[in-house]
Motif scaffolding. Structure first.
Motif, short mmCIF file in Angstrom:
data_model
loop_
_atom_site.label_atom_id
_atom_site.label_comp_id
_atom_site.label_asym_id
_atom_site.label_seq_id
_atom_site.Cartn_x
_atom_site.Cartn_y
_atom_site.Cartn_z
N GLN A 173 0.92 5.48 8.74
CA GLN A 173 2.61 4.81 9.00
C GLN A 173 1.99 4.64 6.98
OE1 GLN A 173 5.09 2.16 10.94
NE2 GLN A 173 3.81 2.85 12.25
N VAL A 174 1.81 4.12 6.93
CA VAL A 174 1.18 4.00 5.38
C VAL A 174 1.06 4.78 4.26
CG1 VAL A 174 -0.18 2.90 3.70
CG2 VAL A 174 1.26 1.30 5.47
N ILE A 183 -2.21 6.24 4.33
CA ILE A 183 -3.65 5.98 4.46
C ILE A 183 -4.75 6.32 5.95
CG2 ILE A 183 -5.79 4.13 4.27
CD1 ILE A 183 -4.34 2.49 2.55
N LEU A 220 -2.10 2.32 9.31
CA LEU A 220 -2.59 2.99 8.13
C LEU A 220 -2.43 4.04 8.88
CD1 LEU A 220 -6.38 1.80 8.72
CD2 LEU A 220 -5.26 1.32 7.10
N PRO A 247 -6.59 6.82 -0.42
CA PRO A 247 -5.78 6.81 -1.62
C PRO A 247 -4.99 6.54 -2.34
CG PRO A 247 -4.86 6.86 0.71
CD PRO A 247 -6.63 6.76 1.13
N LEU A 248 -5.24 5.16 -2.39
CA LEU A 248 -5.30 4.01 -2.97
C LEU A 248 -5.26 4.23 -5.01
CD1 LEU A 248 -4.17 0.46 -1.19
CD2 LEU A 248 -2.52 1.88 -2.05
N LEU A 267 1.75 4.22 -2.84
CA LEU A 267 0.70 5.60 -2.59
C LEU A 267 2.14 6.14 -3.05
CD1 LEU A 267 -1.12 5.95 0.63
CD2 LEU A 267 -2.24 6.18 -1.35
N PHE A 308 -8.42 -3.11 2.82
CA PHE A 308 -7.88 -1.54 2.11
C PHE A 308 -7.10 -1.88 0.87
CE2 PHE A 308 -8.63 -0.22 7.16
CZ PHE A 308 -9.30 0.82 6.87
N GLU A 309 -6.75 -2.89 1.17
CA GLU A 309 -5.65 -3.23 0.27
C GLU A 309 -5.91 -3.09 -1.68
OE1 GLU A 309 -2.26 -6.09 1.06
OE2 GLU A 309 -1.55 -5.40 -1.21
N MET A 312 0.48 -1.32 0.05
CA MET A 312 -0.27 -0.41 0.59
C MET A 312 1.23 0.87 -0.17
SD MET A 312 -3.04 -0.62 2.68
CE MET A 312 -2.55 -1.79 3.73
#
Lengths: 329, 222, 704
Positions: free
Chosen positions: C664-665, C667, C662, C703-704, B55, C624-625, B51
């Motif tokens: 950290q990623v 999202i 999430l 946002p993905l 992004l 989410f992915e 992910m």
């Protein structure tokens, strides 16, 4: 005599000794030390210079001691195990002695996490008791820690710290006994506010006969303000400030308006000054009272005044406590 | 057991920035047990990285695998083909596993996805405490079975220092004072005399201070 | 049971099976279909229940359900209402999808098989053989197939259109049924052989009522139970008096008595008595049948033996009885003893005997070479069902005596396998049917920790509506009832299994299990299937992924998550919200699964899980992915959890962890929410969905 220390002479002559703390600057300016030395001269029998107290970088203790000595004071070099391994510690012991420093206070040292370099690597190769023993063996056996012999030994009057108010309370006199067994000549305690508790501690120390083997100097300090009293009472580990003193510091400024309530900057400044003076007077008074009380406790051979960054107060404290002039021996 | 924790995702992202195909390689022993680098954590990290890198507009591929013990060549051999296929290996083993991989597959870089923290005990589910500093000269027989080297902030042998208050260390009220624990234990065992002994400076040469540790057992060598 | 690995009827089972499945003569995967109902997948439930059972509709109404007697839930409170759930699954099934699975692609075979009797055994054998590719012909003496299902069982238990549904399914499997052909009357076994049938299965049942050798049997007003039921079921006139005495204590006797109550029309009220040798406790009829009989006003006279039938003017006027002190002797043989001088008379004008049935074996000729047992049944090899005549097999009540529908079906299935083996020229003696290994009883410590849940009562036709008609008495479950009933299943043996090769013995499972089941044994975790309650906590937390669930496996969960996104439009005007919902929480709400789901807007998709503790960090990340804009987890409030608070609370930490990932990623943790919902407030799920939609809409798309 184990050394040429003035402190040792005062104590062995049976006088009630006074030591005081001289905080080294956080810079390379020797004048700071000189100024403090001149201010303190005559107020006490020997003067400690802290070694990176609270793990904050300051001028090296031995260097400030040397400046102090040039001003005619008898310095006590403080040495902690935090920053040096046994090799560096022994080198510094030799160096300090060679420079004519006569007293050493052996400490383990405040942990790095309190200071301004919390990322640093602590050393703690040996601990304070081992440091005491090491210095004693250097002086009395002319041996390094490894057992190797030396020609000219460091003739130092060896001190150690004790905190009567830390836990476990029951063990504290025995830990003091260990320091004595390791070779401490004198002890400077943590700041005493709770006199009854200190009295109990001293009773146990005397029961062990330690007061006959070591000179015990009770630590004292003037409180600067009611805020400082509260802070020490609640935030400083190992500090036991009875509520009574907090209340007295609060009462000291009764009748003086709060600076916050005053708009005029000049008047505000004036009010602030009045408050500060009232606090300082009360803080000094309390400190002198405590000195008088601890002096009555059997086994107490002197006091150690820690007026941290308030060296100006020392003269008044010693004076109010009736300890002036200092004896010449 | 070796206790480790995952590096921050951003740090991992920057480590793998130049590589397209990343093999995330877990280890089935210590780091599985401490929820840092087992098969499950490999899956979670792969998902997070897929992910996060998407992004960032990158098109990376993540391969997931876990070996039984990454500090052993024989176990790592099982993923040799995957290593070959990948551009880089992101190891979720302790520092030992990462080095084993680098040694074993010199043509491929293996990156550390974890920070190896300490030798510790899983004291309760989700809590790990440091228990041993691998000093090479165990003193537990003198200290009531509680290690002052690992558990006293100053590694004192003649503690507790003046910062011991209410059983806690001065550095943090969450940290037990090891010497209070030692005192209590020795008292309960009727061995307080051990607290009276002035203990000599420690022989640190048995630890890392004496150089990288090594043990050779000639009788066992092939 | 993994249905792919086992041929129905043959059980080379390594693992221990749930007692319900073992108890079922057809070894139906009861746990599987009950679990499917519990998760709202009703067609899957039907498929699982249907798989071994071509007479599923019949069974769903009249199965004697031995499974329920073995159900381990019964150790806690009462057994799971398995039979009622099967009926629910069958009733929900969309028959336009077909009755059963499509016929397997097998090589058509040439050897013809004849089956005598279109009852449960014959029909099952025919169905199975037809699916194996054999041309099968069933010869039925009566005008319609079904055997005793049609002429024996009363309509208030089994509506006739239910039978037709199953018969239709069997006919669709290319089974030929020739009705009105009576072997023995219209043709002989030899004729069948001559017509080229290479194997014959005799499944004629036991359709003759046994008579009593007592005085007065010839009086007017004495009827035989089977004949009575056959006449009633075929709509023929039956003459009953005002006081009907039914002799017998078995299920047929109850059927007779309850049918007698229904005969006639308002105004012709009658008193029906049942007289049997056995004591009330020993009565062989199913307990629930006896209770219903009593509720319908039937008067029981247990522990009485019929001594003679009293008559006047050639008509029955009563029954002289004698007190029976014991029915069986010390060796368990039928050998009644009577109390001397204990005779009494029960007045009555009609007597119906229902003391057992036998087969009419008059069609057999000596040259057929078929031997009989002393009990006047056909002698067969119990494994292969082969008679003493080569190529001729027999099974069902003709070999066992009166039994259950499902029991006869199981023998039909066994016969089909034997016949296939025989026709392929293989040695029949080598045919062995494996033994099933059954899970032990729940240990007491587990019983203590399982929350008792009341059994959902079956809705029944009101008593006052039962007389003088044959409306079905049991009305079947509503959806909410079925959901509640299914959630009582302990999913025995469907829980966690450890891959010891992967297990790091980290003790996580040992610590998190709400039932304290896992232990470390020989260096790895061991989860005793006898104790496991299949909540899934351990599987979702195992850091080595060494634990898999038999049901609700990781693969299955991922498939279900992926399926949520299958038809998601690429350009979605509304944010796509995925909800992980604890289905168990539906417990206190009515019609939850459907009504609540129906209220959800199309942008909100929910995945129902057995317990939120089954949800894994990776499941949430997966959503989410795959592009979910928002994810929520809705689960029980701590102490409402079916398992324990310990299980219910596990989700909190996982949600917190995923929120951190999430962030950290990049999202954003605000896209994930956890809702604790008291079961009574499950109706709020659509509101939560609305709230989530609005909140996520404001955040914009994933946002993905």
């Amino acid at each position: 005599m184990k050394s040429d220390s003035n402190l040792e002479k005062v104590l062995s002559a049976g006088h009630f000794a006074v030591t005081a703390e001289l905080g080294p600057p956080k810079n390379a300016d020797p004048e700071v030390v000189r100024k403090k030395a001149r201010m303190l001269k005559g107020c006490a029998d020997a003067f400690n210079v802290t070694d990176g107290q609270t793990a904050v970088v300051r001028m090296a203790s031995w260097a400030a001691c040397l400046i102090q000595k040039e001003e005619g004071l008898d310095p006590i070099v403080q040495m902690t195990c935090r920053d040096r391994n046994r090799i560096a510690l022994q080198m510094d012991v030799l160096g300090a002695a060679a420079l004519g420093i006569n007293n050493i206070l052996c400490l383990s040292g405040d942990h790095m996490s309190f200071g301004n370099h919390p990322e640093s690597k602590g050393v703690y190769d040996i601990d304070s008791i081992q440091l005491v023993k090491m210095v004693k063996d250097m002086r009395d056996e002319k041996k390094f820690q490894c057992g190797e012999e030396m020609k000219v030994e460091p003739r130092l009057f060896i001190g150690a710290a004790a905190n009567p108010f830390a836990d476990p309370f029951d063990y504290r006199p025995y830990r003091l006994a260990k320091k004595v067994a390791a070779g401490a000549d004198f002890i400077q305690t943590q700041i005493v506010f709770n006199v009854p508790k200190f009295r109990e501690y001293m009773k146990r120390v005397c029961d062990l006969g330690l007061h006959e083997k070591v000179y015990i100097l009770a630590g004292v300090a003037p409180i600067k303000s009611s805020g400082a009293a509260r802070y020490m009472a609640s935030q400083v580990p190992g500090m036991d400030v009875p509520q009574e003193f907090v209340d007295r510091m609060v009462a000291a400024i009764k009748g003086i308006p709060s600076p916050k309530s005053i708009a005029d900057p000049e008047k505000k400044k004036e009010v602030r000054r009045r408050r500060r003076e009232a606090w300082q007077a009360e803080g000094i008074k309390i400190c002198a009272e405590i000195i008088q009380q601890v002096r009555e406790i059997p086994g107490v051979a002197g006091v150690h005044i820690m007026a941290i960054e308030w060296e100006e107060a020392v003269h008044e404290i010693v004076s109010q406590a009736g300890l002036l002039p200092r004896p010449t021996v | 057991m070796i206790i480790a924790e995952q590096k921050p995702l951003d740090e991992i992202k920057s480590m793998i920035a130049d590589y397209q195909k990343v093999l995330i390689l877990g280890c089935g022993t210590c780091v599985t047990i401490c929820f840092a680098g087992g098969e499950k954590e490999v899956g979670i990290l792969a998902s997070a990285l897929r992910m996060a890198t998407r992004l960032d507009g990158q098109d990376k591929e993540f391969i997931e695998a876990t070996v039984q013990r990454q500090c052993e060549y024989e176990f790592n051999e099982e993923v040799a083909d995957l290593v070959k296929e990948a551009d880089v290996v992101l190891s979720l083993a302790c520092g030992i596993g990462v080095q084993t991989m680098n040694e074993q597959f010199p043509e491929k870089l293996t990156l550390p996805g974890l920070n190896t923290k300490f030798l510790g005990q899983p004291t309760e589910q989700g809590v790990w405490d440091e228990r041993c500093l691998a000093c090479g000269d165990c003193v537990l027989y003198k200290t009531g079975g509680i290690c002052p080297i690992a558990r006293c902030s100053k590694s004192l042998l003649n503690g507790p220092c003046g910062g011991s208050q209410n059983g806690k260390c001065e550095i943090n009220p969450e940290v037990d004072c090891a010497w209070q624990l030692i005192y209590d234990r020795l008292k309960a065992l009727g061995k307080l005399d051990l607290m009276m002994e002035v203990k000599s400076p420690k022989d640190w040469s048995a630890s890392h201070a004496g150089g990288p540790g090594k043990i050779v057992r000639e009788d066992l060598r092939l | 049971m993994n249905r792919d690995e086992n041929t129905p009827g043959i059980s080379p089972m390594e693992e221990m099976s749930p007692p319900c499945q073992v108890a079922c003569p057809l070894h139906t995967d009861v746990r599987g279909y009950v679990a499917a109902i519990a998760r709202g997948d009703f067609e899957a439930a039907y498929a699982i229940a249907r798989e071994p059972n071509p007479l599923i509709y019949v069974c769903s109404h009249v199965c004697a359900h031995p499974c329920e007697e073995e159900c381990r839930r019964g150790q806690v409170d009462e057994p799971v209402a398995i039979a009622a759930l099967k009926r629910f699954a069958a009733e929900r099934h969309d028959l336009s999808l077909g009755h059963g699975p499509p016929k397997p692609n097998v090589e058509p075979k040439e050897q013809k098989v004849a089956i005598i009797g279109a009852g449960p055994a014959g029909l099952t054998a025919a169905y199975d053989l037809a699916r194996m590719g054999y041309p099968v012909t069933v010869f039925e003496a009566l005008p319609e197939p079904g055997g005793m299902l049609r002429v024996g069982l009363p309509k208030y238990r089994l509506p006739r259109e239910i039978i037709d549904v199953d018969i239709k399914g069997i006919l669709e499997a290319d089974v030929e049924i020739k009705t009105n052909v009576c072997i023995g009357r219209d043709m002989t076994l030899s004729d069948l052989k001559e017509q080229g049938y290479e194997a014959i299965f005799i499944a004629i049942g036991a359709q003759q009522s046994r008579a009593l050798r007592i005085e007065g049997m010839d009086l007017d007003g004495v009827l035989l139970g089977v004949d009575f039921l056959r006449d009633v079921n075929q709509g023929r006139a039956v003459k009953l008096g005002r006081r009907v005495l039914v002799i017998g204590g078995g299920n047929v006797a109850v059927d007779v008595a309850r049918s007698a109550v229904r005969q006639g029309r308002p105004g012709s009220e009658k008193e029906v008595h049942m007289i049997c040798l056995e004591s009330r406790e020993e009565m062989p009829a199913h307990e629930w049948e006896i209770i219903e009989a009593q509720r319908e006003g039937i008067i029981l006279h247990p522990s009485l033996g019929p001594k003679r039938i009293l008559g006047r003017d050639g008509k029955v006027v009563g029954l002289e009885t004698i007190v029976c002190s014991s029915v069986f002797d010390s060796e368990g043989r039928f050998n009644p003893t009577f109390v001397p001088d204990s005779e009494s008379v029960i007045e009555g004008d009609t007597i119906i005997l229902a003391i057992g049935q036998a087969s009419d074996l008059s069609f057999l000729r000596p040259e057929d070479g078929i031997e009989l047992t002393r009990r006047r049944t056909i002698k067969v090899d119990p494994q292969t069902l082969a008679t003493t005549a080569p190529g001729i097999f027999a099974g069902g009540e003709v070999t066992t005596g009166p039994g259950s529908v499902v029991g006869s079906m199981a023998l039909g299935r066994r016969a089909a396998i034997s016949i296939d083996t025989y026709l392929r020229g293989e040695d029949l003696t080598g045919l062995q049917f494996g033994e099933w290994r059954e899970l032990d009883d729940l240990p007491p410590k587990t019983v203590e920790r399982i929350k008792p849940l009341a059994r959902e009562p079956m809705p029944m036709l009101p008593l006052e509506e039962r007389a003088f008609n044959y409306e079905e008495v049991e009305l079947g479950y509503t959806l909410a009832m079925a959901m509640r009933a299914a959630h009582r299943c302990l999913t025995c043996g469907g829980g966690a299994y450890v891959d010891t090769g992967k297990c790091a013995a980290c003790l996580t499972c040992v610590r998190v299990c709400p039932y304290d089941v896992p232990i470390i044994k020989e260096g790895a975790a061991f989860i005793d299937p006898t104790e496991c309650q299949a909540c899934g906590v351990c599987a979702s937390e195992c850091p080595a992924k060494a634990i898999t669930m038999k049901l609700y496996s990781e693969d299955q969960l991922y498939q279900e998550i992926d399926a949520l996104f299958a038809d998601a439009p690429a350009e979605n005007p509304e944010p796509l919200i995925v909800g992980f919902c604890c289905l168990y929480c539906a417990y206190a709400a009515d019609e939850w699964a459907e009504s609540v789901r129906a209220q959800l807007p199309p942008n909100v998709r929910t995945l129902d899980v057995v317990c939120t503790s089954r949800i894994d960090i990776q499941h949430l990340l997966r959503a989410f992915e795959l592009g979910a804009d928002g994810v929520f987890v809705a689960g029980c409030v701590g102490d409402e959890c079916r398992h324990t608070e310990k299980a219910a609370n596990r989700i909190q930490g996982k949600v917190q962890f995923v929120k951190e990932v999430l962030d950290q990623v990049g999202i954003g943790s605000e896209r994930l929410s956890l809702y604790d919902i008291p079961s009574a407030e499950w109706g709020t799920v659509p509101r939560i969905a609305q709230e989530m939609t609005e909140r996520i809409r404001a955040l914009g798309p994933n946002p993905l």
